[in-house]
Design a protein around this motif. Sequence first.
Motif, PDB file in Angstrom:
ATOM      1  N   LYS A 120       2.046  -4.972  13.527  1.00  0.00           N
ATOM      2  CA  LYS A 120       0.260  -4.345  12.862  1.00  0.00           C
ATOM      3  C   LYS A 120       0.519  -4.876  11.450  1.00  0.00           C
ATOM      4  O   LYS A 120       2.442  -5.051  10.746  1.00  0.00           O
ATOM      5  CB  LYS A 120       0.289  -2.980  13.720  1.00  0.00           C
ATOM      6  N   LYS A 121      -0.444  -4.831  10.384  1.00  0.00           N
ATOM      7  CA  LYS A 121      -0.226  -4.051   8.631  1.00  0.00           C
ATOM      8  C   LYS A 121      -0.628  -2.776   8.839  1.00  0.00           C
ATOM      9  O   LYS A 121      -1.571  -2.410   9.569  1.00  0.00           O
ATOM     10  CB  LYS A 121      -1.160  -5.157   8.434  1.00  0.00           C
ATOM     11  N   VAL A 122      -0.008  -2.137   7.566  1.00  0.00           N
ATOM     12  CA  VAL A 122      -0.776  -1.091   7.505  1.00  0.00           C
ATOM     13  C   VAL A 122      -0.498  -1.485   5.466  1.00  0.00           C
ATOM     14  O   VAL A 122      -0.073  -2.201   5.054  1.00  0.00           O
ATOM     15  CB  VAL A 122       0.277   0.065   7.364  1.00  0.00           C
ATOM     16  N   ALA A 123      -1.668  -0.691   4.984  1.00  0.00           N
ATOM     17  CA  ALA A 123      -2.024  -0.960   3.583  1.00  0.00           C
ATOM     18  C   ALA A 123      -1.784   0.543   2.920  1.00  0.00           C
ATOM     19  O   ALA A 123      -2.248   1.611   3.569  1.00  0.00           O
ATOM     20  CB  ALA A 123      -3.771  -0.999   3.896  1.00  0.00           C
ATOM     21  N   ARG A 124      -1.845   0.401   1.931  1.00  0.00           N
ATOM     22  CA  ARG A 124      -1.647   1.792   1.201  1.00  0.00           C
ATOM     23  C   ARG A 124      -1.513   2.073  -0.792  1.00  0.00           C
ATOM     24  O   ARG A 124      -1.510   1.015  -1.083  1.00  0.00           O
ATOM     25  CB  ARG A 124       0.446   2.189   1.445  1.00  0.00           C
ATOM     26  N   PHE A 125      -2.738   2.609  -0.468  1.00  0.00           N
ATOM     27  CA  PHE A 125      -3.192   3.104  -2.584  1.00  0.00           C
ATOM     28  C   PHE A 125      -3.796   3.808  -2.124  1.00  0.00           C
ATOM     29  O   PHE A 125      -3.284   4.613  -1.499  1.00  0.00           O
ATOM     30  CB  PHE A 125      -3.713   2.014  -2.635  1.00  0.00           C
ATOM     31  N   SER A 126      -3.816   4.814  -4.149  1.00  0.00           N
ATOM     32  CA  SER A 126      -4.129   5.642  -3.903  1.00  0.00           C
ATOM     33  C   SER A 126      -5.359   5.822  -4.883  1.00  0.00           C
ATOM     34  O   SER A 126      -6.170   4.162  -5.199  1.00  0.00           O
ATOM     35  CB  SER A 126      -3.264   5.981  -5.650  1.00  0.00           C
ATOM     36  N   LEU A 127      -6.020   6.857  -4.706  1.00  0.00           N
ATOM     37  CA  LEU A 127      -7.285   6.768  -4.359  1.00  0.00           C
ATOM     38  C   LEU A 127      -7.819   7.758  -5.381  1.00  0.00           C
ATOM     39  O   LEU A 127      -7.168   8.960  -5.665  1.00  0.00           O
ATOM     40  CB  LEU A 127      -8.680   6.779  -4.097  1.00  0.00           C
ATOM     41  N   ALA A 128      -8.356   7.782  -7.308  1.00  0.00           N
ATOM     42  CA  ALA A 128      -8.464   8.408  -7.824  1.00  0.00           C
ATOM     43  C   ALA A 128     -10.077   9.313  -8.230  1.00  0.00           C
ATOM     44  O   ALA A 128     -10.530   8.351  -7.297  1.00  0.00           O
ATOM     45  CB  ALA A 128      -8.556   7.872  -9.189  1.00  0.00           C
ATOM     46  N   THR A 129      -9.966  10.417  -7.862  1.00  0.00           N
ATOM     47  CA  THR A 129     -11.832  10.758  -7.822  1.00  0.00           C
ATOM     48  C   THR A 129     -11.387  12.469  -8.751  1.00  0.00           C
ATOM     49  O   THR A 129     -10.959  12.516  -9.272  1.00  0.00           O
ATOM     50  CB  THR A 129     -12.142  11.921  -6.156  1.00  0.00           C
ATOM     51  N   TRP A 134      -4.749   1.282   9.068  1.00  0.00           N
ATOM     52  CA  TRP A 134      -4.625   0.275   9.664  1.00  0.00           C
ATOM     53  C   TRP A 134      -5.826  -0.396  10.680  1.00  0.00           C
ATOM     54  O   TRP A 134      -6.447   0.226  10.012  1.00  0.00           O
ATOM     55  CB  TRP A 134      -3.602   1.369  10.472  1.00  0.00           C
ATOM     56  N   GLY A 135      -4.949  -1.277  11.602  1.00  0.00           N
ATOM     57  CA  GLY A 135      -5.678  -1.857  12.325  1.00  0.00           C
ATOM     58  C   GLY A 135      -6.677  -2.839  10.734  1.00  0.00           C
ATOM     59  O   GLY A 135      -6.305  -3.800  10.394  1.00  0.00           O
ATOM     60  N   SER A 136      -7.920  -2.997  11.768  1.00  0.00           N
ATOM     61  CA  SER A 136      -8.803  -4.427  10.315  1.00  0.00           C
ATOM     62  C   SER A 136      -9.530  -3.715   9.922  1.00  0.00           C
ATOM     63  O   SER A 136     -10.148  -4.559   8.762  1.00  0.00           O
ATOM     64  CB  SER A 136     -10.361  -3.828  11.479  1.00  0.00           C
ATOM     65  N   ILE A 137      -9.274  -2.248   8.800  1.00  0.00           N
ATOM     66  CA  ILE A 137      -9.741  -1.846   7.681  1.00  0.00           C
ATOM     67  C   ILE A 137      -8.432  -2.317   6.585  1.00  0.00           C
ATOM     68  O   ILE A 137      -9.405  -2.537   5.521  1.00  0.00           O
ATOM     69  CB  ILE A 137      -9.753  -0.257   7.775  1.00  0.00           C
ATOM     70  N   VAL A 138      -7.274  -2.650   7.388  1.00  0.00           N
ATOM     71  CA  VAL A 138      -6.770  -3.759   6.291  1.00  0.00           C
ATOM     72  C   VAL A 138      -6.732  -5.096   5.642  1.00  0.00           C
ATOM     73  O   VAL A 138      -6.854  -4.903   4.620  1.00  0.00           O
ATOM     74  CB  VAL A 138      -5.278  -3.349   6.888  1.00  0.00           C
ATOM     75  N   ALA A 145      -7.622   6.355   6.435  1.00  0.00           N
ATOM     76  CA  ALA A 145      -8.570   5.759   6.637  1.00  0.00           C
ATOM     77  C   ALA A 145      -9.226   5.833   8.164  1.00  0.00           C
ATOM     78  O   ALA A 145      -8.170   4.872   8.200  1.00  0.00           O
ATOM     79  CB  ALA A 145      -8.316   4.434   5.385  1.00  0.00           C
ATOM     80  N   ASP A 146     -10.797   5.661   8.427  1.00  0.00           N
ATOM     81  CA  ASP A 146     -10.920   5.350   9.089  1.00  0.00           C
ATOM     82  C   ASP A 146     -12.158   4.408   9.554  1.00  0.00           C
ATOM     83  O   ASP A 146     -12.560   3.591   9.752  1.00  0.00           O
ATOM     84  CB  ASP A 146     -11.755   6.375  10.280  1.00  0.00           C
TER      85      ASP A 146
END
Length: 115
Positions: free
Chosen positions: A27-36, A59-63, A102-103
Amino acid sequence: MSSIKNHVQLIGNIGHDPTITNLENGKKVARFSLATNEHFKNAKGEKQTETSWHAIVAWGSIVDIVEKYTEKGKEVGITGKLKTRSYTDKDNQTHYITEVVADEILLLGSKPDKA
């Protein structure tokens, strides 16, 4: 109503290029920061901007979408849920981290110029 008890919606800009990690289980995981940004006027009537930073985990297809189509500065919409985890450091101190898992991700803004 039970499906919206832990629901987050954010629109912002990615703060750094996402980090993609390939796990041993494939599996793969993506991590990042988001500024609002929140815009308001102070007591003197002056326009102010307050930036909040959010830790995002996908996770999943979002990656695959994150990996192919996002980078630092890209405007995105995120829906997901809040998750808090903890870890103990080498000094035996416990640290707590709240992340948005994230979904769904929505790519916003203009298409980047790819040379």
